[in-house]
Design a protein around this motif. Structure first.
Motif, PDB file in Angstrom:
ATOM      1  N   LYS A   9       0.839  -1.205   0.000  1.00 29.55           N
ATOM      2  CA  LYS A   9       0.000   0.000   0.000  1.00 29.55           C
ATOM      3  C   LYS A   9       0.874   1.254   0.000  1.00 29.55           C
ATOM      4  CE  LYS A   9      -3.659  -2.302   2.505  1.00 29.55           C
ATOM      5  NZ  LYS A   9      -4.262  -2.478   3.826  1.00 29.55           N
ATOM      6  N   SER A  12       2.176   1.830  -3.482  1.00 33.78           N
ATOM      7  CA  SER A  12       1.109   2.404  -4.310  1.00 33.78           C
ATOM      8  C   SER A  12       0.928   3.887  -4.008  1.00 33.78           C
ATOM      9  CB  SER A  12      -0.210   1.671  -4.057  1.00 33.78           C
ATOM     10  OG  SER A  12      -0.103   0.329  -4.410  1.00 33.78           O
ATOM     11  N   ILE A  63      -9.374   5.126  -7.279  1.00 32.12           N
ATOM     12  CA  ILE A  63      -9.132   3.678  -7.239  1.00 32.12           C
ATOM     13  C   ILE A  63      -8.293   3.321  -6.020  1.00 32.12           C
ATOM     14  CG2 ILE A  63      -7.889   1.793  -8.401  1.00 32.12           C
ATOM     15  CD1 ILE A  63      -8.840   3.023 -11.064  1.00 32.12           C
ATOM     16  N   PHE A  64      -7.280   4.121  -5.736  1.00 31.72           N
ATOM     17  CA  PHE A  64      -6.430   3.882  -4.563  1.00 31.72           C
ATOM     18  C   PHE A  64      -7.261   3.916  -3.281  1.00 31.72           C
ATOM     19  CE2 PHE A  64      -3.819   5.594  -1.105  1.00 31.72           C
ATOM     20  CZ  PHE A  64      -2.825   4.638  -1.046  1.00 31.72           C
ATOM     21  N   LEU A  67      -9.644   0.895  -3.122  1.00 26.10           N
ATOM     22  CA  LEU A  67      -8.965  -0.363  -2.797  1.00 26.10           C
ATOM     23  C   LEU A  67      -8.458  -0.386  -1.351  1.00 26.10           C
ATOM     24  CD1 LEU A  67      -7.124  -1.155  -6.142  1.00 26.10           C
ATOM     25  CD2 LEU A  67      -9.149  -2.269  -5.196  1.00 26.10           C
ATOM     26  N   LEU A  68      -8.104   0.773  -0.796  1.00 28.88           N
ATOM     27  CA  LEU A  68      -7.772   0.835   0.631  1.00 28.88           C
ATOM     28  C   LEU A  68      -8.977   0.421   1.471  1.00 28.88           C
ATOM     29  CD1 LEU A  68      -5.695   4.097   1.246  1.00 28.88           C
ATOM     30  CD2 LEU A  68      -4.951   1.746   1.557  1.00 28.88           C
ATOM     31  N   VAL A  96      -5.758  -7.897  -2.329  1.00 27.92           N
ATOM     32  CA  VAL A  96      -6.192  -6.560  -2.739  1.00 27.92           C
ATOM     33  C   VAL A  96      -4.994  -5.610  -2.809  1.00 27.92           C
ATOM     34  CG1 VAL A  96      -7.628  -4.570  -2.109  1.00 27.92           C
ATOM     35  CG2 VAL A  96      -8.540  -6.878  -1.881  1.00 27.92           C
ATOM     36  N   SER A  97      -4.057  -5.729  -1.891  1.00 26.25           N
ATOM     37  CA  SER A  97      -2.866  -4.867  -1.908  1.00 26.25           C
ATOM     38  C   SER A  97      -2.018  -5.112  -3.145  1.00 26.25           C
ATOM     39  CB  SER A  97      -2.032  -5.097  -0.647  1.00 26.25           C
ATOM     40  OG  SER A  97      -2.770  -4.770   0.504  1.00 26.25           O
ATOM     41  N   MET A 100      -3.752  -3.600  -6.000  1.00 26.03           N
ATOM     42  CA  MET A 100      -3.602  -2.148  -5.926  1.00 26.03           C
ATOM     43  C   MET A 100      -2.269  -1.715  -6.531  1.00 26.03           C
ATOM     44  SD  MET A 100      -3.325   0.330  -2.573  1.00 26.03           S
ATOM     45  CE  MET A 100      -4.857  -0.198  -1.857  1.00 26.03           C
ATOM     46  N   THR A 103      -2.500  -2.053 -10.333  1.00 22.79           N
ATOM     47  CA  THR A 103      -3.398  -1.064 -10.937  1.00 22.79           C
ATOM     48  C   THR A 103      -2.782   0.328 -10.919  1.00 22.79           C
ATOM     49  OG1 THR A 103      -5.292  -2.371 -10.213  1.00 22.79           O
ATOM     50  CG2 THR A 103      -5.723  -0.092 -10.856  1.00 22.79           C
ATOM     51  N   ILE A 104      -2.290   0.737  -9.756  1.00 22.25           N
ATOM     52  CA  ILE A 104      -1.702   2.074  -9.646  1.00 22.25           C
ATOM     53  C   ILE A 104      -0.432   2.169 -10.498  1.00 22.25           C
ATOM     54  CG2 ILE A 104      -0.679   3.749  -8.039  1.00 22.25           C
ATOM     55  CD1 ILE A 104      -3.769   3.442  -7.842  1.00 22.25           C
TER      56      ILE A 104
END
Length: 161
Positions: A9, A12, A63-64, A67-68, A96-97, A100, A103-104
């Motif tokens: 995280k 990201s 999105i960030f 997803l957090l 999910v992390s 993330m 994606t980022i």
């Protein structure tokens, strides 16, 4: 594993901050029309206003944040991962992390290279986007295999009579 999730995280977050700062610092030097879409080979094939870079950064931020939120809620209805992965909140948060970061990173690379293309420093997207997409695909396959093995092991523990 919680430390790994936190670290992912954090990565990201720093990518997101870097892209915002990079975009803001270069924004006034950009031409009004910039490449905003690329073909599979990485060549620009669609152009639009430079304001779309700000929109891309806003979407990345949304999105960030989303997803957090989802990372801490394994039973969130929009979290579409195998149920046996959702049963373990630590694994769910890790999945999910990882998604993330991919994606980022992917959106960040596209935004970064769009700025470079608009400034005339490059002519298209690098192979980084293809590498990230390939890694994402491999991660999804790996996640499915891991889920299948979990369900197979669970079946062995509780055989039907």
């Amino acid at each position: 594993m919680k430390n790994i999730s936190f670290f992912l995280k954090l990565i990201s977050f720093f990518i997101l901050i870097f892209i915002w700062v990079f975009t803001i610092l270069n924004y006034k030097n950009l031409p009004e029309i910039i490449p905003v879409h690329y073909d599979f080979a990485g060549n620009p094939d669609g152009f639009g206003s430079k304001k779309l870079l700000i929109l891309l950064n806003i979407v990345m931020t949304a999105i960030f944040v989303f997803l957090l939120y989802v990372a801490k809620r394994p039973n969130f209805p929009l979290l579409n991962i195998p149920q046996n992965l959702k049963e373990n909140p630590i694994i769910s948060e890790l999945v999910v992390s990882i998604l993330m970061v991919f994606t980022i990173s992917l959106l960040g690379v596209i935004g970064y290279e769009s700025v470079l293309n608009a400034l005339g420093k490059t002519t298209g997207l690098s192979s980084a986007t293809h590498c990230l997409l390939g890694l994402l695909f491999l991660f999804i396959i790996g996640m499915m295999i891991y889920s299948w093995k979990l369900s197979k092991n669970k079946f062995k523990e509780f055989p039907s009579n």
